[in-house]
Motif scaffolding. Structure first.
Motif, PDB file in Angstrom:
ATOM      1  N   PHE A   1     -46.901  19.096 -46.680  1.00 18.14           N
ATOM      2  CA  PHE A   1     -47.540  19.332 -47.974  1.00 18.14           C
ATOM      3  C   PHE A   1     -49.022  18.988 -47.925  1.00 18.14           C
ATOM      4  O   PHE A   1     -49.863  19.721 -48.448  1.00 18.14           O
ATOM      5  N   THR A   2     -49.366  17.886 -47.287  1.00 21.77           N
ATOM      6  CA  THR A   2     -50.772  17.489 -47.169  1.00 21.77           C
ATOM      7  C   THR A   2     -51.534  18.457 -46.269  1.00 21.77           C
ATOM      8  O   THR A   2     -52.676  18.825 -46.560  1.00 21.77           O
ATOM      9  N   SER A   3     -50.911  18.891 -45.189  1.00 17.48           N
ATOM     10  CA  SER A   3     -51.565  19.819 -44.265  1.00 17.48           C
ATOM     11  C   SER A   3     -51.831  21.171 -44.909  1.00 17.48           C
ATOM     12  O   SER A   3     -52.858  21.811 -44.643  1.00 17.48           O
ATOM     13  N   LEU A   4     -50.923  21.618 -45.767  1.00 18.91           N
ATOM     14  CA  LEU A   4     -51.094  22.905 -46.421  1.00 18.91           C
ATOM     15  C   LEU A   4     -52.346  22.933 -47.297  1.00 18.91           C
ATOM     16  O   LEU A   4     -52.949  23.985 -47.511  1.00 18.91           O
ATOM     17  N   GLN A   5     -52.752  21.760 -47.797  1.00 19.85           N
ATOM     18  CA  GLN A   5     -53.897  21.690 -48.702  1.00 19.85           C
ATOM     19  C   GLN A   5     -55.235  21.650 -47.969  1.00 19.85           C
ATOM     20  O   GLN A   5     -56.290  21.697 -48.613  1.00 19.85           O
ATOM     21  N   SER A   6     -55.208  21.553 -46.654  1.00 21.61           N
ATOM     22  CA  SER A   6     -56.458  21.365 -45.902  1.00 21.61           C
ATOM     23  C   SER A   6     -57.423  22.526 -46.075  1.00 21.61           C
ATOM     24  O   SER A   6     -58.641  22.336 -46.088  1.00 21.61           O
TER      25      SER A   6
ATOM     26  N   VAL B   1     -59.442  18.878 -40.446  1.00 19.43           N
ATOM     27  CA  VAL B   1     -58.144  18.641 -39.824  1.00 19.43           C
ATOM     28  C   VAL B   1     -57.861  17.143 -39.712  1.00 19.43           C
ATOM     29  O   VAL B   1     -56.772  16.675 -40.080  1.00 19.43           O
ATOM     30  N   PHE B   2     -58.819  16.375 -39.217  1.00 23.97           N
ATOM     31  CA  PHE B   2     -58.605  14.935 -39.048  1.00 23.97           C
ATOM     32  C   PHE B   2     -58.423  14.232 -40.396  1.00 23.97           C
ATOM     33  O   PHE B   2     -57.659  13.269 -40.503  1.00 23.97           O
ATOM     34  N   ASN B   3     -59.116  14.711 -41.423  1.00 20.19           N
ATOM     35  CA  ASN B   3     -58.913  14.175 -42.763  1.00 20.19           C
ATOM     36  C   ASN B   3     -57.461  14.372 -43.185  1.00 20.19           C
ATOM     37  O   ASN B   3     -56.819  13.456 -43.712  1.00 20.19           O
ATOM     38  N   SER B   4     -56.947  15.561 -42.932  1.00 16.88           N
ATOM     39  CA  SER B   4     -55.559  15.855 -43.286  1.00 16.88           C
ATOM     40  C   SER B   4     -54.590  14.998 -42.492  1.00 16.88           C
ATOM     41  O   SER B   4     -53.584  14.510 -43.033  1.00 16.88           O
ATOM     42  N   VAL B   5     -54.866  14.799 -41.213  1.00 18.52           N
ATOM     43  CA  VAL B   5     -53.990  13.987 -40.364  1.00 18.52           C
ATOM     44  C   VAL B   5     -53.938  12.547 -40.871  1.00 18.52           C
ATOM     45  O   VAL B   5     -52.848  11.966 -41.019  1.00 18.52           O
ATOM     46  N   ILE B   6     -55.094  11.960 -41.151  1.00 22.56           N
ATOM     47  CA  ILE B   6     -55.140  10.565 -41.612  1.00 22.56           C
ATOM     48  C   ILE B   6     -54.414  10.424 -42.942  1.00 22.56           C
ATOM     49  O   ILE B   6     -53.621   9.491 -43.149  1.00 22.56           O
TER      50      ILE B   6
ATOM     51  N   LEU C   1     -49.163  15.505 -34.375  1.00 27.74           N
ATOM     52  CA  LEU C   1     -49.217  16.823 -33.747  1.00 27.74           C
ATOM     53  C   LEU C   1     -48.899  17.930 -34.753  1.00 27.74           C
ATOM     54  O   LEU C   1     -49.563  18.977 -34.786  1.00 27.74           O
ATOM     55  N   MET C   2     -47.883  17.703 -35.583  1.00 31.21           N
ATOM     56  CA  MET C   2     -47.540  18.713 -36.578  1.00 31.21           C
ATOM     57  C   MET C   2     -48.671  18.898 -37.579  1.00 31.21           C
ATOM     58  O   MET C   2     -49.013  20.017 -37.961  1.00 31.21           O
ATOM     59  N   SER C   3     -49.263  17.794 -38.015  1.00 36.79           N
ATOM     60  CA  SER C   3     -50.353  17.873 -38.985  1.00 36.79           C
ATOM     61  C   SER C   3     -51.567  18.591 -38.409  1.00 36.79           C
ATOM     62  O   SER C   3     -52.199  19.399 -39.092  1.00 36.79           O
ATOM     63  N   ILE C   4     -51.896  18.326 -37.146  1.00 38.04           N
ATOM     64  CA  ILE C   4     -53.021  19.012 -36.502  1.00 38.04           C
ATOM     65  C   ILE C   4     -52.773  20.521 -36.482  1.00 38.04           C
ATOM     66  O   ILE C   4     -53.649  21.319 -36.816  1.00 38.04           O
TER      67      ILE C   4
ATOM     68  N   PHE D   1     -48.080  23.709 -30.073  1.00 37.90           N
ATOM     69  CA  PHE D   1     -48.382  24.128 -31.448  1.00 37.90           C
ATOM     70  C   PHE D   1     -49.732  23.584 -31.907  1.00 37.90           C
ATOM     71  O   PHE D   1     -50.569  24.320 -32.450  1.00 37.90           O
ATOM     72  N   ALA D   2     -49.980  22.291 -31.680  1.00 38.31           N
ATOM     73  CA  ALA D   2     -51.227  21.666 -32.112  1.00 38.31           C
ATOM     74  C   ALA D   2     -52.426  22.204 -31.338  1.00 38.31           C
ATOM     75  O   ALA D   2     -53.475  22.509 -31.916  1.00 38.31           O
ATOM     76  N   VAL D   3     -52.289  22.336 -30.017  1.00 37.20           N
ATOM     77  CA  VAL D   3     -53.413  22.797 -29.185  1.00 37.20           C
ATOM     78  C   VAL D   3     -53.781  24.239 -29.502  1.00 37.20           C
ATOM     79  O   VAL D   3     -54.967  24.573 -29.663  1.00 37.20           O
TER      80      VAL D   3
END
Length: 288
Positions: free
Chosen positions: A101-106, A137-142, A180-183, A269-271
């Protein structure tokens, strides 16, 4: 003479700028936690599958001993979910839910920066365009990891049964899988927003993919319980592999596929998607 900057120049400054929008407005964090907590507290605790099996076996007149009924219910749950506690099965799935959910908002951040003129100013600086993308991306990961930690602690308070042999490496493995999924997902949705000027279109994409990604995974029920046409989709869904890893490390459930394959899938997936986001930003990241 042209000044050549390191590719990571300004990356942390841009990431910190994104994080300030979040940690300086705690209400955003609270709102983002409401949905997974509601799933845990109401759906997870009310859907007591163990009691359902026990009630179904407790047929009046047969007088089946309670110990026998409990043992049968435990074996059915173990064979179906890999654990006798469905709440724990669901709670671990909520970790991937909040991360998704957080990653989708990036991608929304790119849209708003463009509409407010911030992106145009950033593009006039020497900061590499790839750094602009990776800061999002890193904002979303954190944010994802902080929120997942809170959800995990709430789940433990509500009765999550952790594997008795759990150790620090297991916890690190859980966070590695979520990272990894979030990235991967954050990079994907930032990439989709590279040329977008409409927040409505981004919201439409989020709403279109949110529930299908969740239900076409093993977040709520095992893949073997799915119809034949849904199983191939679940096996290419990154959430499936995150849940495999997390349940193996937190609950002691035997992962299918194994840990090594699950981690390898998430790394690829992440790379792939982060590289795609950086490369496409060189051409398509514009202020308008």
């Amino acid at each position: 003479m042209a000044v050549r900057l390191h590719p990571l120049h300004g990356l942390w400054a841009l990431t910190d700028r994104e994080l300030k929008k979040w940690y300086k407005t705690p209400i955003v964090l609270i709102i983002s936690l409401i949905q997974p907590v509601v799933w845990l507290a109401f759906f997870g605790k009310s859907m007591n599958l163990g009691s359902m099996f026990i009630s179904g076996l407790n047929i009046p007149g047969l007088n089946i001993p309670k110990e026998v009924i409990d043992e049968i219910a435990a074996q059915v749950l173990k064979a179906t979910f890999g654990t006798t506690d469905y709440f724990s099965f669901l709670a671990v799935g909520m970790l991937s839910f909040i991360t998704l959910f957080t990653s989708l908002q990036s991608g929304m951040s790119i849209v708003w920066d463009r509409r407010l003129g911030v992106l145009g100013k950033l593009l006039t600086t020497p900061v590499p365009r790839g750094s602009i993308i990776m800061a999002k991306v890193f904002n979303s990961v954190i944010r994802s990891l902080v929120q997942s930690t809170i959800v995990l602690l709430i789940a433990i308070l509500l009765g999550l049964s952790l594997n008795p042999g759990i150790n620090a490496l297991d916890i690190l493995g859980v966070y590695a899988a979520l990272t990894l999924m979030s990235i991967g997902f954050s990079s994907l949705f930032v990439t989709l927003a590279l040329r977008s000027t409409s927040w409505e279109s981004q919201m439409a994409i989020m709403n279109l993919l949110n529930m299908p990604l969740m239900f076409a995974s093993n977040a709520f029920y095992p893949i073997k319980s799915m119809p034949w046409w849904l199983k191939p989709i679940a096996y290419i869904n990154p959430l499936t592999y995150v849940n495999n890893i997390n349940r193996a490390l937190l609950l002691g459930v035997t992962p299918t596929p194994g840990l090594a394959l699950s981690f390898a899938y998430l790394v690829v997936f992440a790379v792939v998607f982060s590289a795609m986001g950086i490369v496409l930003s060189w051409r398509y990241l514009t202020e308008g």
